[in-house]
Design a protein around this motif. Structure first.
Motif, PDB file in Angstrom:
ATOM      1  N   GLU A 123       7.319  -7.966   9.077  1.00  0.00           N
ATOM      2  CA  GLU A 123       7.190  -8.893   7.950  1.00  0.00           C
ATOM      3  C   GLU A 123       7.176  -8.101   6.643  1.00  0.00           C
ATOM      4  OE1 GLU A 123       7.330 -12.051   8.252  1.00  0.00           O
ATOM      5  OE2 GLU A 123       6.957 -12.381  10.390  1.00  0.00           O
ATOM      6  N   GLU A 124       8.269  -7.416   6.397  1.00  0.00           N
ATOM      7  CA  GLU A 124       8.324  -6.456   5.290  1.00  0.00           C
ATOM      8  C   GLU A 124       8.008  -7.096   3.943  1.00  0.00           C
ATOM      9  OE1 GLU A 124      11.550  -3.482   3.078  1.00  0.00           O
ATOM     10  OE2 GLU A 124      12.089  -4.536   4.924  1.00  0.00           O
ATOM     11  N   ASP A 125       8.654  -8.212   3.628  1.00  0.00           N
ATOM     12  CA  ASP A 125       8.471  -8.823   2.305  1.00  0.00           C
ATOM     13  C   ASP A 125       7.031  -9.269   2.075  1.00  0.00           C
ATOM     14  OD1 ASP A 125      11.136  -8.418   1.786  1.00  0.00           O
ATOM     15  OD2 ASP A 125      11.753 -10.457   2.270  1.00  0.00           O
ATOM     16  N   LEU A 126       6.443  -9.875   3.088  1.00  0.00           N
ATOM     17  CA  LEU A 126       5.058 -10.328   2.971  1.00  0.00           C
ATOM     18  C   LEU A 126       4.114  -9.137   2.847  1.00  0.00           C
ATOM     19  CD1 LEU A 126       2.982 -12.579   2.985  1.00  0.00           C
ATOM     20  CD2 LEU A 126       3.058 -12.577   5.492  1.00  0.00           C
ATOM     21  N   SER A 127       4.376  -8.110   3.627  1.00  0.00           N
ATOM     22  CA  SER A 127       3.556  -6.901   3.578  1.00  0.00           C
ATOM     23  C   SER A 127       3.582  -6.272   2.187  1.00  0.00           C
ATOM     24  CB  SER A 127       4.063  -5.900   4.620  1.00  0.00           C
ATOM     25  OG  SER A 127       3.383  -4.671   4.517  1.00  0.00           O
ATOM     26  N   ILE A 128       4.756  -6.174   1.596  1.00  0.00           N
ATOM     27  CA  ILE A 128       4.885  -5.584   0.257  1.00  0.00           C
ATOM     28  C   ILE A 128       4.180  -6.445  -0.785  1.00  0.00           C
ATOM     29  CG2 ILE A 128       6.520  -5.022  -1.580  1.00  0.00           C
ATOM     30  CD1 ILE A 128       8.494  -4.191   0.632  1.00  0.00           C
ATOM     31  N   ALA A 129       4.335  -7.768  -0.679  1.00  0.00           N
ATOM     32  CA  ALA A 129       3.682  -8.672  -1.636  1.00  0.00           C
ATOM     33  C   ALA A 129       2.164  -8.522  -1.591  1.00  0.00           C
ATOM     34  CB  ALA A 129       4.084 -10.111  -1.342  1.00  0.00           C
ATOM     35  N   MET A 130       1.609  -8.406  -0.390  1.00  0.00           N
ATOM     36  CA  MET A 130       0.163  -8.226  -0.246  1.00  0.00           C
ATOM     37  C   MET A 130      -0.269  -6.885  -0.821  1.00  0.00           C
ATOM     38  SD  MET A 130      -0.287  -9.829   3.582  1.00  0.00           S
ATOM     39  CE  MET A 130      -2.071  -9.609   3.657  1.00  0.00           C
ATOM     40  N   GLY A 131       0.532  -5.845  -0.575  1.00  0.00           N
ATOM     41  CA  GLY A 131       0.218  -4.527  -1.131  1.00  0.00           C
ATOM     42  C   GLY A 131       0.228  -4.537  -2.642  1.00  0.00           C
ATOM     43  N   LYS A 132       1.213  -5.230  -3.240  1.00  0.00           N
ATOM     44  CA  LYS A 132       1.297  -5.324  -4.699  1.00  0.00           C
ATOM     45  C   LYS A 132       0.073  -6.042  -5.281  1.00  0.00           C
ATOM     46  CE  LYS A 132       6.312  -5.084  -5.298  1.00  0.00           C
ATOM     47  NZ  LYS A 132       7.542  -5.805  -5.723  1.00  0.00           N
ATOM     48  N   ASP A 133      -0.377  -7.096  -4.602  1.00  0.00           N
ATOM     49  CA  ASP A 133      -1.579  -7.805  -5.059  1.00  0.00           C
ATOM     50  C   ASP A 133      -2.798  -6.889  -5.044  1.00  0.00           C
ATOM     51  OD1 ASP A 133      -0.228 -10.137  -5.538  1.00  0.00           O
ATOM     52  OD2 ASP A 133      -0.859 -11.143  -3.700  1.00  0.00           O
ATOM     53  N   ARG A 134      -2.886  -6.089  -3.982  1.00  0.00           N
ATOM     54  CA  ARG A 134      -4.050  -5.192  -3.855  1.00  0.00           C
ATOM     55  C   ARG A 134      -4.032  -4.134  -4.956  1.00  0.00           C
ATOM     56  NH1 ARG A 134      -8.416  -5.646  -3.519  1.00  0.00           N
ATOM     57  NH2 ARG A 134      -9.882  -4.359  -2.380  1.00  0.00           N
ATOM     58  N   ILE A 135      -2.874  -3.608  -5.234  1.00  0.00           N
ATOM     59  CA  ILE A 135      -2.737  -2.590  -6.285  1.00  0.00           C
ATOM     60  C   ILE A 135      -3.039  -3.195  -7.650  1.00  0.00           C
ATOM     61  CG2 ILE A 135      -1.078  -1.093  -7.472  1.00  0.00           C
ATOM     62  CD1 ILE A 135       0.323  -0.876  -4.640  1.00  0.00           C
ATOM     63  N   LYS A 136      -2.557  -4.411  -7.894  1.00  0.00           N
ATOM     64  CA  LYS A 136      -2.797  -5.074  -9.184  1.00  0.00           C
ATOM     65  C   LYS A 136      -4.289  -5.247  -9.442  1.00  0.00           C
ATOM     66  CE  LYS A 136      -1.470  -9.112 -11.969  1.00  0.00           C
ATOM     67  NZ  LYS A 136      -2.830  -9.397 -12.447  1.00  0.00           N
ATOM     68  N   ASP A 137      -5.055  -5.577  -8.408  1.00  0.00           N
ATOM     69  CA  ASP A 137      -6.498  -5.721  -8.560  1.00  0.00           C
ATOM     70  C   ASP A 137      -7.116  -4.411  -9.045  1.00  0.00           C
ATOM     71  OD1 ASP A 137      -9.070  -6.691  -8.488  1.00  0.00           O
ATOM     72  OD2 ASP A 137      -9.153  -7.007  -6.328  1.00  0.00           O
ATOM     73  N   HIS A 138      -6.650  -3.293  -8.506  1.00  0.00           N
ATOM     74  CA  HIS A 138      -7.154  -1.986  -8.937  1.00  0.00           C
ATOM     75  C   HIS A 138      -6.722  -1.665 -10.366  1.00  0.00           C
ATOM     76  CE1 HIS A 138      -7.978  -1.486  -4.663  1.00  0.00           C
ATOM     77  NE2 HIS A 138      -8.671  -0.400  -4.950  1.00  0.00           N
ATOM     78  N   LEU A 139      -5.453  -1.961 -10.679  1.00  0.00           N
ATOM     79  CA  LEU A 139      -4.953  -1.695 -12.028  1.00  0.00           C
ATOM     80  C   LEU A 139      -5.682  -2.548 -13.065  1.00  0.00           C
ATOM     81  CD1 LEU A 139      -1.116  -1.495 -11.305  1.00  0.00           C
ATOM     82  CD2 LEU A 139      -2.627   0.414 -11.874  1.00  0.00           C
ATOM     83  N   ASP A 140      -5.918  -3.808 -12.728  1.00  0.00           N
ATOM     84  CA  ASP A 140      -6.627  -4.713 -13.642  1.00  0.00           C
ATOM     85  C   ASP A 140      -8.064  -4.255 -13.872  1.00  0.00           C
ATOM     86  OD1 ASP A 140      -4.373  -6.257 -13.848  1.00  0.00           O
ATOM     87  OD2 ASP A 140      -5.058  -7.837 -12.494  1.00  0.00           O
ATOM     88  N   SER A 141      -8.611  -3.505 -12.920  1.00  0.00           N
ATOM     89  CA  SER A 141      -9.980  -2.994 -13.042  1.00  0.00           C
ATOM     90  C   SER A 141     -10.016  -1.604 -13.660  1.00  0.00           C
ATOM     91  CB  SER A 141     -10.643  -2.967 -11.657  1.00  0.00           C
ATOM     92  OG  SER A 141     -10.688  -4.256 -11.097  1.00  0.00           O
ATOM     93  N   ASN A 142      -8.846  -1.141 -14.133  1.00  0.00           N
ATOM     94  CA  ASN A 142      -8.719   0.164 -14.818  1.00  0.00           C
ATOM     95  C   ASN A 142      -9.034   1.351 -13.918  1.00  0.00           C
ATOM     96  OD1 ASN A 142      -8.011  -0.973 -17.397  1.00  0.00           O
ATOM     97  ND2 ASN A 142     -10.162  -1.549 -17.650  1.00  0.00           N
ATOM     98  N   ALA A 143      -8.809   1.193 -12.619  1.00  0.00           N
ATOM     99  CA  ALA A 143      -9.017   2.312 -11.701  1.00  0.00           C
ATOM    100  C   ALA A 143      -7.934   3.370 -11.913  1.00  0.00           C
ATOM    101  CB  ALA A 143      -9.001   1.820 -10.259  1.00  0.00           C
TER     102      ALA A 143
END
Length: 249
Positions: A190-210
């Motif tokens: 499920e490549e597309d879904l996997s990538i979308a979930m990964g992007k969401d996880r990274i965005k949470d870190h970026l939004d928190s200024n990690a």
């Protein structure tokens, strides 16, 4: 106590420095560490793909290799949970397997619960803003932290260890325990879904200024590191043992 160091196959091939760091942090606690050379894959990829006969072969090899150690320690929550939760059908309440099941620990779990680490016995400093990714197996199977859906006071063994590092700033994420989408063979099927979930996880870190993303499962971090590199995101990935040792970015 005699410790058998279990290194997941993909980490042995792709992240040898993290494997060495795992050995180093255990050795610096004055522990007797052995690395059995005949160890192999725990069988998790085969289990995810339904290849039970292959899993049985690897499970029996694993138990034979590690049954005589007091403790088995690995830098991967998912591989540890594979041994603890999915080997039983191949052993019929076998004494050796029961001993292995009770003796295997993810490295942070071991430092926190068995060694009961109070102080890092070396000058550790990591002056960065760090976001902690709680991988699914470690978080919910090994109970490395409190699952958010339980609605009870939050506690994290990983954060308890990270707070012993000088200069570190742990950022607050919107979702403490969201899946990154890796899931082993799920990321292939499920490549597309996997990538979308990964992007969401990274965005949470970026939004928190990690500045740095860490965790106890290099498989999850590997998945997100690939997305980070492809999109040139301003954040680095570091396995938690490297931060506990104060290794540079």
């Amino acid at each position: 106590m005699k410790i058998g160091l279990f290194i997941p196959c993909f980490m042995n091939e792709l992240y040898p420095d993290i494997c060495k760091s795992t050995y180093k942090i255990l050795k610096q606690q004055g522990l007797d560490i052995d690395y059995p050379l005949n160890q192999t894959c725990c069988g998790q990829p085969m289990a995810n793909s339904g290849c039970s006969k292959d899993v049985e072969t690897l499970a029996k090899q694993f138990v034979k290799t590690f049954k005589d150690y007091d403790y088995i320690v690995a830098p991967s929550g998912s591989c540890v949970s594979m041994v603890k939760e999915h080997y039983a059908p191949f052993f019929n309440n076998d004494e050796d397997y029961n001993k292995v099941k009770a003796s295997i620990y993810e490295v942070c779990e071991f430092l926190h619960d068995v060694v009961k680490l109070e102080n890092l016995n070396f000058n550790t400093s990591f002056p960065y803003k760090v976001g902690l990714h709680n991988s699914c197996h470690g978080h919910r199977v090994l109970k490395l932290a409190t699952a958010s859906e339980l609605n009870i006071p939050y506690n994290s063994k990983l954060k308890n260890l990270l707070q012993k590092v000088e200069g570190i700033e742990l950022v607050t994420l919107k979702r403490e325990d969201e899946c990154c989408g890796f899931g082993g063979t799920f990321s292939v099927q499920e490549e597309d879904l996997s990538i979308a979930m990964g992007k969401d996880r990274i965005k949470d870190h970026l939004d928190s200024n990690a500045q740095v993303m860490t965790g106890a499962d290099m498989s999850c971090l590997m998945h997100m590191d690939g997305i980070i590199n492809r999109n040139n995101h301003p954040i680095k990935v570091k396995h938690i043992v490297q931060i506990l040792l104060g290794e540079e970015l």
